[in-house]
Structure formats: structure tokens, C-alpha cells
Write an enzyme that holds these catalytic residues in place. Structure first.
Site, short mmCIF file in Angstrom:
data_model
loop_
_atom_site.label_atom_id
_atom_site.label_comp_id
_atom_site.label_asym_id
_atom_site.label_seq_id
_atom_site.Cartn_x
_atom_site.Cartn_y
_atom_site.Cartn_z
N CYS A 121 33.64 45.74 32.49
CA CYS A 121 33.44 44.71 31.45
C CYS A 121 32.46 43.63 31.93
CB CYS A 121 34.79 44.08 31.09
SG CYS A 121 35.89 45.23 30.21
N ASP A 311 43.28 38.28 32.25
CA ASP A 311 43.19 39.26 31.16
C ASP A 311 44.04 38.85 29.96
OD1 ASP A 311 43.24 42.02 33.55
OD2 ASP A 311 41.70 40.58 33.04
#
Ligand code: EPZ
Length: 442
Positions: A121, A311
Site C-alpha cells: 500500500c 490500520d
């Protein structure tokens, strides 16, 4: 073929979802099977892209990976482990960072490894300097090659005294997967102690490893000559659990997350309650729902475990856009994890980004050119918009914002979500979301 997801917002998500093995553990457990002299069995394996990627990488290295059609359990047999060409590895590595963790196990079994340039990511620079430093400390030789790096251990691998400048999850896993069969003792200071790290340690211990975790982030590993296989049930994905909890809050819904474990979500549950979310824990999972009142603003700082996990930040920021007042979020783990707020602002959220450390502790990114703090003013009404999914957690946050928004949104790049969220579309429709997936026909 790209897909387009059309989302008609304004409906609360209600019902039940099941969360299975953690995306941030299962691929590493699969890599650990390379260390064994016998086949391993991994249970509670989710159907996500990262599992497919590692299955492909193990297969090109000669590991026989068999999936039970009923349960999805994986049998991993490393008996025929062999080296693979860089093009074979490249063809399977996709957009994952997992290939870097093949180094230790492959050096132990075939004396070398090729690691392609990594993906992952786009939430920061994500260097691998800690990984290369610890591998060299074990005696590995690192060579830059076109499209990646070649690593070998001409004189074998020997235990070492190591200290991480920052408790990196990946670098800690690198040390664990290398030290368990290295000659002698390894002592790692400044280690990561996330639940996924502990689960990997349990797997290695089942294989015959000797690993001690001390309270001061020091992990001590006594190398052994041989490891056998493991039979292990992966811990559930606490990041997916926290994501659905945020979805319940943002859409004013009520979701029971089967498989969610309180032990791995303590910091999240505290924050969830402070904002005004409700939850109820039972032996099989946790129910999350919107308490009905106005959500409350707060100051939030991400951190390594046992702090508030990075996250969890992106989905929860969407809830903070609906809180009554000003919230502050200081992201201290990744320097560039607020890119996803652009689309939220286009949907009507009020979010300003800052370079300063707007939290209680200055972090590595302070006084540098990183927009790593956010000031969120709410509540503001969200309305539909078109967006492209930027990364896994940013993408989930966009989707729950669109589900809460008035009107219609259209999302492209939806495939990224499959990297970490199993059966995502089924879960959404099962919770009553008004969504439609169509092909873009390219
Ligand atoms: C793991 O990434 C997770 N990914 C990430 O989840 C998670 O955000 C992260 O740990 C932190 O908990 C997987 O497990 C596959 P790190 P990892 O090494 O291991 C810096 C998700 O959404 N660093 O702990 O790559 C790094 O740049 C993903 O599920 C170096 O500087 O994370 C970052 O700022 C996103 N040099 C910090 O440390 C290095 O050599 C933490 O990274 C290694 C890391």
C-alpha cells in the site's frame, strides 16, 4: 477487467459477518512452512489475494500447496523446495511485500533467495533498510540485481545481537524466520510485539523452535538444527474486525462480528467507547452498534502494539467526520497515510492536514515535510462522489463513507479490497448495503 461499484448510501448496515485468519499473519505462516522438514497444515485461512500471491510464490519454489475444498485449510509440503528464476518470482509477487520474508527460510533450505522490488500500500516510503541490516548481521551477502536483490549465505547464518531503531513488524518477522535455524543465540531488542508476531512465534515453537519474549521488547531465539511441520489455526483478523466496527458506527448500524477477539482489540474498544460506539463481547465475537446519541470528538494517536493501530485509523476517521466538534489524529507509524482524506473532503467532510506532530508525543515525522496529522471538524453531511480506491484501509474508509452518504457514489479500483477483506461484496449485501458491481468492460 476493471470493475465499477455503485453505492446508494443512507442505509444503516445491520447483521452479522464472520472474520477469519489475519491478513497480517496467514501469509507469514505460509512462508514459515519452508523451514520445516515435514508438511504443515494452516487452518482458518481467508480467501484473500495475499494468500493467492504467497501460494504462487511457494509453488514456484517447489512447495506443494494443497487447499481443502471444504474448509479452505492449506497443506504446505516443502520437501521439494528449489530456487526460482527472478521472472518466475516477479510473475507472482504482485503488489505484496511478503517476498522479503522468504529470505531466511530460503537461505536455510537452498542457500539463496531473490527478492523482487516490493509493492504494498502507498502509505509511505516503506524502505527495507532494517531487513537488510539484520540479514547482513546473520552473515548474509546482499547483492543488488536488476529488478531486485539477491541474498546468499556462503558461510551459513549465525545468531547475532540486534536492535531495531523502530519496532518494525516486518523486520521482527525477518529475524524470527532467520534466527530459528541460525547457529547459536540471537537477541533482538526493540522488537515488535503485535498479536500477529506472537502467533508466528507460537507456530515456530510448534515446529521445534526455542523463542523467549521478554517484557522489554527483547526477543531471544536459540537456533536449532531442524524444525518439523506445524498444525495451526490462524488468529482472526483484528483489522477486519475493527473495520466492520467502524462501518457500524459510520452508518448508524449494528453489526455482530463473529471471530472478533477482545484481547487483540483493547485499544480500539477504548477509543470506540469514547467516541460513543457501543459493543458487547461474547465467546464467539463482538457486537458493535451506534449508541444513537451524537458522536464525541477526540484526540487520537496511532502507535505500535499495544497502542492504537495505524490500520484502524482510516475507517475510524470517517466516524470522526460525524462527531460533534473537533478531533485530532496524529499518525506516527506511516508518514503518508492521509491521502485517502481527499475523497472524504470531496464527499463533504471537513479535514485539514498538518506537518506538525499534533499529539502528545513528537514522532519520527515531526519537522519534516509529511502531512501526518489531521484536524477533523464535525458533524458535516456526507454526499455521494466518484473515487478510485487508493489502498486497502483507505479504500474501506471510502466505501463506508459512501454507504453513510446521501446519494450515489461510484468506486473504481475495487480489486484492492480483495487483498485483505474476504468475500467483501457478499458481506456488504448481507448487511443490507445497496450496492451493485458492474464490469467496466475494458
Ligand atoms: C505490517 O507492515 C502490516 N502489513 C501493515 O498492515 C501494518 O500497518 C504494519 O505492519 C504496522 O503494524 C503486513 O503485515 C503485511 P513495519 P510492515 O515494518 O511489516 C518503517 C495493512 O493495511 N520501516 O512495522 O511493512 C516503515 O516505513 C498493512 O494491513 C523502516 O523504516 O510494517 C514504517 O514507517 C499496511 N525500515 C514503520 O517502520 C524497514 O526496514 C513500520 O513498518 C522496515 C520498516
Amino acid at each position: 477487467m476493471g470493475n465499477l461499484l455503485t453505492i446508494n448510501g443512507g442505509k444503516p448496515l445491520e447483521g452479522r459477518v464472520t472474520v477469519r485468519g489475519a491478513k497480517n499473519l496467514v501469509p507469514k505462516a505460509m512462508v514459515a512452512s519452508l523451514l520445516g522438514s515435514k508438511p504443515s497444515v494452516l487452518r482458518n485461512v481467508p480467501e484473500i489475494r495475499d494468500v493467492e500471491i504467497v501460494t504462487g510464490l511457494l509453488s514456484v519454489h517447489g512447495v506443494k500447496v494443497t487447499k481443502d475444498p471444504e474448509t479452505g485449510d492449506l497443506s504446505l509440503d516443502p520437501a521439494a523446495t528449489k530456487s526460482a528464476t527472478s521472472s518466475e518470482i516477479d510473475a507472482h509477487a504482485g503488489d505484496s511485500r511478503i517476498p522479503i520474508l522468504f529470505c531466511g527460510p530460503l537461505m536455510h533450505s537452498i542457500g539463496e533467495a531473490f527478492i523482487p522490488d516490493l509493492g504494498g500500500c502507498k502509505i509511505g516510503d516503506r524502505p527495507i533498510d532494517f531487513h537488510l541490516t539484520v540479514l547482513r548481521s546473520f552473515g548474509a551477502v546482499v547483492e543488488k540485481r536488476p529488478g531486485g536483490i539477491h541474498i546468499s549465505a556462503p558461510k551459513g547464518l549465525t545468531g547475532a545481537k540486534l536492535e531495531l531503531p523502530y519496532p518494525s513488524v516486518g523486520a521482527t518477522e525477518q529475524v524470527l524466520l532467520t534466527a530459528v535455524k541460525a547457529e547459536g543465540i540471537t537477541e533482538l531488542k526493540g522488537a515488535a510485539v503485535e498479536p500477529e508476531i506472537h502467533d508466528l512465534i507460537h507456530i515456530l515453537q510448534k515446529m521445534g523452535a526455542i523463542i523467549t519474549v521478554q517484557t522489554d521488547r527483547t526477543i531471544r531465539i536459540e537456533g536449532v538444527d531442524q524444525l518439523t511441520g506445524f498444525n495451526h489455526r490462524a488468529i482472526p483478523d483484528r483489522n477486519e474486525s475493527a473495520s466492520w466496527a467502524s462501518a457500524a458506527l459510520v452508518t448508524q448500524g449494528d453489526i455482530y462480528v463473529e471471530g472478533a477477539i477482545q484481547r487483540d482489540l483493547t485499544a480500539f474498544l477504548n477509543t470506540y467507547r469514547k467516541i460513543g460506539g457501543e459493543f458487547e463481547v461474547d465467546d464467539d465475537g463482538i457486537r458493535f452498534w451506534h449508541g444513537g446519541g451524537r458522536l464525541k470528538p477526540l484526540v487520537l494517536e496511532t502507535n505500535v502494539h499495544p497502542g492504537f493501530m495505524t490500520d484502524w485509523q482510516q475507517p475510524l476517521v470517517v466516524a470522526l467526520t460525524q462527531a460533534e466538534g473537533v478531533s485530532i489524529v496524529h499518525e506516527t507509524v506511516y508518514e503518508n497515510r492521509f491521502g485517502f482524506t481527499d475523497a472524504l473532503v470531496r464527499m463533504g467532510a471537513s479535514i485539514q492536514l498538518h506537518r506538525e506532530c499534533l499529539g502528545s508525543v513528537p514522532c519520527r515525522f515531526g519537522q519534516r515535510n509529511f502531512l501526518h496529522s489531521a484536524v477533523i471538524s464535525g458533524p458535516t453531511e456526507l454526499h455521494g462522489a466518484d473515487f478510485d480506491i487508493p489502498d486497502l484501509r483507505g479504500g474501506f474508509s471510502h466505501l463506508i463513507a459512501a454507504l453513510a452518504a446521501q446519494g450515489t457514489s461510484r468506486a473504481t479500483g475495487i480489486e484492492i479490497i480483495n487483498r485483505g477483506y474476504e468475500k467483501f461484496m457478499d458481506k456488504l449485501t448481507g448487511l443490507g448495503a445497496d450496492v451493485e458491481l458492474s464490469s467496466l468492460g475494458r
